[in-house]
Design a protein around this motif. Structure first.
Motif, PDB file in Angstrom:
ATOM      1  N   ASN A  23     -43.409  12.086  20.441  1.00 12.82           N
ATOM      2  CA  ASN A  23     -43.755  12.801  19.210  1.00 12.82           C
ATOM      3  C   ASN A  23     -43.404  14.280  19.230  1.00 12.82           C
ATOM      4  O   ASN A  23     -43.776  15.010  18.300  1.00 12.82           O
ATOM      5  CB  ASN A  23     -45.252  12.630  18.925  1.00 12.82           C
ATOM      6  CG  ASN A  23     -45.599  11.223  18.518  1.00 12.82           C
ATOM      7  OD1 ASN A  23     -45.443  10.838  17.373  1.00 12.82           O
ATOM      8  ND2 ASN A  23     -46.064  10.425  19.478  1.00 12.82           N
ATOM      9  N   ILE A  84     -51.279  17.243  20.294  1.00 20.26           N
ATOM     10  CA  ILE A  84     -50.732  16.102  19.558  1.00 20.26           C
ATOM     11  C   ILE A  84     -51.483  15.901  18.248  1.00 20.26           C
ATOM     12  O   ILE A  84     -50.912  15.445  17.248  1.00 20.26           O
ATOM     13  CB  ILE A  84     -50.736  14.838  20.440  1.00 20.26           C
ATOM     14  CG1 ILE A  84     -49.811  13.778  19.843  1.00 20.26           C
ATOM     15  CG2 ILE A  84     -52.134  14.293  20.642  1.00 20.26           C
ATOM     16  CD1 ILE A  84     -48.365  14.166  19.789  1.00 20.26           C
ATOM     17  N   GLY A  88     -49.739  15.878  14.469  1.00 19.17           N
ATOM     18  CA  GLY A  88     -50.009  14.916  13.414  1.00 19.17           C
ATOM     19  C   GLY A  88     -50.487  15.569  12.128  1.00 19.17           C
ATOM     20  O   GLY A  88     -50.101  15.164  11.021  1.00 19.17           O
ATOM     21  N   SER A 109     -46.859  21.671  12.772  1.00 17.94           N
ATOM     22  CA  SER A 109     -46.422  20.653  13.726  1.00 17.94           C
ATOM     23  C   SER A 109     -45.651  21.275  14.886  1.00 17.94           C
ATOM     24  O   SER A 109     -45.794  20.854  16.045  1.00 17.94           O
ATOM     25  CB  SER A 109     -45.585  19.585  13.025  1.00 17.94           C
ATOM     26  OG  SER A 109     -44.478  20.154  12.356  1.00 17.94           O
ATOM     27  N   GLY A 146     -37.450   9.931  20.711  1.00 26.02           N
ATOM     28  CA  GLY A 146     -38.187  10.312  19.514  1.00 26.02           C
ATOM     29  C   GLY A 146     -37.331  11.128  18.569  1.00 26.02           C
ATOM     30  O   GLY A 146     -37.383  10.947  17.339  1.00 26.02           O
ATOM     31  N   TRP A 172     -43.977  10.219   9.784  1.00 25.33           N
ATOM     32  CA  TRP A 172     -43.929  10.430  11.237  1.00 25.33           C
ATOM     33  C   TRP A 172     -45.258  10.907  11.802  1.00 25.33           C
ATOM     34  O   TRP A 172     -45.391  11.087  13.015  1.00 25.33           O
ATOM     35  CB  TRP A 172     -42.799  11.397  11.571  1.00 25.33           C
ATOM     36  CG  TRP A 172     -41.481  10.765  11.272  1.00 25.33           C
ATOM     37  CD1 TRP A 172     -40.732  10.898  10.149  1.00 25.33           C
ATOM     38  CD2 TRP A 172     -40.790   9.830  12.093  1.00 25.33           C
ATOM     39  NE1 TRP A 172     -39.612  10.117  10.211  1.00 25.33           N
ATOM     40  CE2 TRP A 172     -39.609   9.451  11.403  1.00 25.33           C
ATOM     41  CE3 TRP A 172     -41.029   9.283  13.356  1.00 25.33           C
ATOM     42  CZ2 TRP A 172     -38.690   8.540  11.925  1.00 25.33           C
ATOM     43  CZ3 TRP A 172     -40.118   8.377  13.876  1.00 25.33           C
ATOM     44  CH2 TRP A 172     -38.970   8.016  13.169  1.00 25.33           C
ATOM     45  N   ALA A 176     -47.718   9.940  15.828  1.00 23.28           N
ATOM     46  CA  ALA A 176     -48.514  11.012  16.433  1.00 23.28           C
ATOM     47  C   ALA A 176     -49.974  10.604  16.534  1.00 23.28           C
ATOM     48  O   ALA A 176     -50.656  10.894  17.536  1.00 23.28           O
ATOM     49  CB  ALA A 176     -48.367  12.298  15.626  1.00 23.28           C
TER      50      ALA A 176
END
Length: 400
Positions: A23, A84, A88, A109, A146, A172, A176
């Motif tokens: 991710n 992470i 997301g 992000s 990824g 996407w 995540a």
């Protein structure tokens, strides 16, 4: 690790790390294939597109520099979990549509990506001390996969999902979320006591070494080459006559080409006494392949994209490996990572921004000249960073 601290099984740690790594690029590689359509729909100009590709890289650097402070307060495992989750959240913002959520989501992000990237080298040094090259290679390879998924699947998602480009980009956030659910039990299984002292002192300690700045220069300049390719290769190919779908497919091939070198180069380079030969070979391959994509017949774009990916994946994996190899201990690896990626990504941000402005001023030829200048700088810094030396963040006399 203290005697009373539990340690998750090593295979679970490795699997969780790979899920996180997957991710750490889609947020950056999904915009490029849709950039022409986004510009057409929103009226975003060339300068705005350059900022859209530059701001995330700046936030990568800012967040990377925060890694030691987050690690001292939360521990590296929980710091990665926070990272992470931030990735997301930033991806989810894009679902709102419009330029403001697009820019804001890109920055949020990217901040999560930068924080995770700053923490992972120290975590690898701590948990896999006997397999630094292999584990670095595995997570770098997964990171590249990824990136390939983001480049190659975003345009098909645009055709499948209702909501246009905003939904295709926001989709996407799902992987995540999966990664955060997998990493959470591993992170929470390790209690952490906030360490005393200022995290900044560790960075200051590592920054007094000339070698640390040589590593930083190499990390930043080789990253600039990758972010230029992520952001602008689809536009270059579309200007050469490829459709958006075909340009996205070729960009995906480039990202897939990174995977084998991202695995092989760290594994092999970690066993070598010096890494300078790898620097020369990989930077040279990157330049030749990129120039080929600009001027060679379009029938050769697929193999050239794979070659470009091999060079970019190898240099990135080599940069991460050099960070770990040049540091004497996990704390020094975390500090060197924060410096090299924090300052390095600020350098890297100049790449896509300058490339876009150079194209506006003088076409792709001027942009190509700038790409070659960044590559030459990466080569010169890498020749110094690849020498067999180690440094420590502790304030004590050490050999330079």
């Amino acid at each position: 690790m203290s005697a009373g601290e539990s340690r998750p099984p090593i295979l679970l740690l490795g699997a969780g790390l790979l899920l996180v790594a997957f991710n750490l690029r889609p947020a950056l590689t999904t915009v490029g294939p849709l950039l022409s359509g986004i510009r057409a729909e929103t009226g975003l100009g060339a300068a705005g597109a350059a900022f859209l590709t530059t701001l995330p890289v700046l936030f990568l650097g800012i967040a990377s520099a925060l890694g030691p402070a987050i690690s001292r307060r939360l521990g590296p495992d929980r710091g990665v979990l926070l990272a992470i989750l931030v990735v997301g959240a930033g991806l989810s913002l894009r679902a709102l549509g419009g330029l403001v959520p697009l820019f804001l989501g890109a920055c949020v992000s990217a901040a999560g990506i930068g924080l995770a990237g700053g923490l992972l080298p120290g975590l690898v040094k701590r948990d896999f001390p006997g397999h630094v090259g292999l584990v670095t290679g595995l997570y770098t390879m997964t990171l590249c996969l990824g990136a390939a998924a983001g480049s190659g699947l975003t345009v098909p998602l645009l055709d499948i999902l209702p909501g246009g480009w905003a939904a295709a980009l926001a989709a996407w956030a799902v992987p995540a979320l999966i990664a955060s659910l997998a990493w959470a039990p591993l992170a929470l299984a390790r209690p952490h006591r906030a360490a005393a002292g200022a995290a900044g002192s560790m960075i200051a300690g590592i920054a007094r070494h000339r070698l640390a700045w040589q590593v930083t220069g190499f990390m930043g300049l080789q990253s600039s080459l990758a972010y230029i390719a992520f952001a602008w290769l689809p536009s270059v190919l579309q200007d050469r006559g490829l459709s958006p779908v075909d340009a996205g497919f070729v960009a995906s091939l480039m990202s897939l080409g990174q995977a084998p070198s991202a695995l092989l180069v760290p594994t092999l380079a970690a066993r070598a006494r010096e890494q300078r030969a790898y620097v020369v070979a990989l930077v040279s391959l990157t330049v030749c392949a990129f120039l080929g994509l600009l001027i060679a017949p379009t029938g050769f774009v697929a193999p050239l994209a794979v070659g470009l990916g091999f060079g970019l994946g190898g240099t990135f994996g080599l940069g991460l490996t050099i960070i770990v190899l040049r540091a004497r201990d996990p704390a020094s690896a975390a500090a060197l990572s924060a410096l090299a990626q924090g300052v390095g990504y600020a350098i890297a941000a100049l790449g896509p921004f300058g490339f876009g402005l150079a194209h506006e001023a003088g076409g792709w030829n001027l942009s190509a000249a700038l790409f070659c200048a960044f590559a030459l700088g990466a080569l010169l810094f890498g020749l110094h960073a690849g020498r067999a030396r180690t440094i420590s963040a502790e304030f004590e006399p050490v050999a330079r």
